[in-house]
Enzyme design. Sequence first.
Site, mmCIF file in Angstrom:
data_model
loop_
_atom_site.group_PDB
_atom_site.id
_atom_site.type_symbol
_atom_site.label_atom_id
_atom_site.label_comp_id
_atom_site.label_asym_id
_atom_site.label_seq_id
_atom_site.Cartn_x
_atom_site.Cartn_y
_atom_site.Cartn_z
ATOM 1 N N SER A 24 0.708 -1.144 0.179
ATOM 2 C CA SER A 24 0.003 -0.038 0.126
ATOM 3 C C SER A 24 0.977 1.123 0.091
ATOM 4 O O SER A 24 1.673 1.560 0.932
ATOM 5 C CB SER A 24 -0.966 0.076 1.449
ATOM 6 N N HIS A 69 -1.270 -1.352 -4.089
ATOM 7 C CA HIS A 69 -2.407 -0.897 -3.708
ATOM 8 C C HIS A 69 -2.626 0.632 -3.380
ATOM 9 O O HIS A 69 -1.757 1.202 -2.859
ATOM 10 C CB HIS A 69 -2.565 -1.853 -2.322
ATOM 11 N N ASP A 129 -4.605 3.637 -1.787
ATOM 12 C CA ASP A 129 -5.851 3.795 -0.948
ATOM 13 C C ASP A 129 -6.105 5.388 -1.038
ATOM 14 O O ASP A 129 -5.411 6.109 -0.768
ATOM 15 C CB ASP A 129 -4.969 3.866 0.541
ATOM 16 N N MET A 140 -8.694 8.024 -0.118
ATOM 17 C CA MET A 140 -9.399 8.511 1.140
ATOM 18 C C MET A 140 -9.904 9.842 0.823
ATOM 19 O O MET A 140 -9.090 10.834 0.512
ATOM 20 C CB MET A 140 -8.606 8.292 2.285
ATOM 21 N N HIS A 165 -8.307 0.921 -3.906
ATOM 22 C CA HIS A 165 -9.276 0.858 -2.759
ATOM 23 C C HIS A 165 -10.012 2.272 -2.513
ATOM 24 O O HIS A 165 -9.364 3.078 -1.808
ATOM 25 C CB HIS A 165 -8.424 0.213 -1.394
ATOM 26 N N MET A 188 -11.955 4.547 -0.719
ATOM 27 C CA MET A 188 -12.644 4.720 0.650
ATOM 28 C C MET A 188 -13.367 6.155 0.732
ATOM 29 O O MET A 188 -12.773 7.135 1.202
ATOM 30 C CB MET A 188 -11.649 4.537 1.929
ATOM 31 N N MET A 234 -11.340 -6.223 5.267
ATOM 32 C CA MET A 234 -10.547 -5.274 6.230
ATOM 33 C C MET A 234 -10.204 -6.014 7.384
ATOM 34 O O MET A 234 -11.117 -6.466 8.013
ATOM 35 C CB MET A 234 -11.389 -3.967 6.248
ATOM 36 N N ASP A 284 -6.801 -6.664 4.204
ATOM 37 C CA ASP A 284 -5.843 -5.454 4.329
ATOM 38 C C ASP A 284 -5.950 -4.983 5.455
ATOM 39 O O ASP A 284 -6.957 -4.665 6.082
ATOM 40 C CB ASP A 284 -6.522 -4.393 3.265
HETATM 41 C C1 DX5 Z 1 -6.167 1.225 5.650
HETATM 42 C C2 DX5 Z 1 -5.881 0.823 4.137
HETATM 43 C C3 DX5 Z 1 -4.587 -0.092 4.171
HETATM 44 C C4 DX5 Z 1 -3.644 0.394 4.750
HETATM 45 C C5 DX5 Z 1 -2.749 -0.933 5.211
HETATM 46 O O1 DX5 Z 1 -7.210 2.289 5.687
HETATM 47 O O2 DX5 Z 1 -6.838 0.438 3.572
HETATM 48 O O3 DX5 Z 1 -4.307 -0.577 2.932
HETATM 49 O O4 DX5 Z 1 -2.718 1.320 4.007
HETATM 50 O O5 DX5 Z 1 -1.637 -0.435 5.905
HETATM 51 P P1 DX5 Z 1 -0.957 -1.388 7.138
HETATM 52 O O6 DX5 Z 1 -0.341 -2.463 6.315
HETATM 53 O O7 DX5 Z 1 0.250 -0.523 7.584
HETATM 54 O O8 DX5 Z 1 -1.870 -1.729 7.867
HETATM 55 ZN ZN ZN Z 2 -6.508 -0.454 1.409
#
Ligand code: DX5
Ligand code: ZN
Length: 217
Positions: free
Chosen positions: A9, A34, A36, A38, A67, A69, A139, A177
Amino acid sequence: MKNIKIAPSILSADFSKMGEEVKSLEACGADLVHCDVMDGVFVNNITFGIKMVEDLRKITALPLDCHLMIVHPEKYVERFAKAGADIITVHYEACQDNLKEVLELIKSTGVKCGAVINPDTPVEKIKDVIPLCDMVLVMSVFPGFGGQKFIPEALDKLREVKAIVENCGKDIDIQIDGGVSAENVAQVKEAGANVIVAGSAVFKAPDRAKIIAELKA
Ligand code: DX5
Ligand code: ZN
């Protein structure tokens, strides 16, 4: 058993040199990137969006696993697809009754689709749409931040998803994840995950190639 894929990620990367970071993941054996995304509304953090995907697309051949969010992901699906996403995953909690339609929308753009559930959402909520998915994401932390502690209840949910996937006889990836490290990776694989997201585990490691190989082994 399916091949194990590692999806670092980039939430844990140094954003000031993202191109180099992604190139390093590629050189170190990552299978996917990956991303993320947000929005500060669906989760209490803000990261990056379409432009990041568009620019990363130009510098890497690795699949971009987006991903989302964000609230109303359906508003942005087409633009993420056009920017070069290979997989788009959307949360049950953001789509609710529209999840099926949003997954179909993603498919219609030619991109792989996936449904995501938070730690407090039962697998039951996405059971009916799993056959439509290319990937299901369980998750193992509440989304928003990297570096959180793995929630072990996710293991039972992986087993539940695996049973449904096997039952429908389709080639569907199962992704985990949040809080995955060399310490617990064997457990998540045993429970059925074949796509492993790892943020802090990869980016804090002194040797990225070594940790990626360890997670994959
Ligand atoms: C959390 C993200 C994850 C996160 C994972 O909201 O969706 O992808 O970055 O990071 P680690 O592996 O550090 O938990
Ligand atoms: Zn993620």
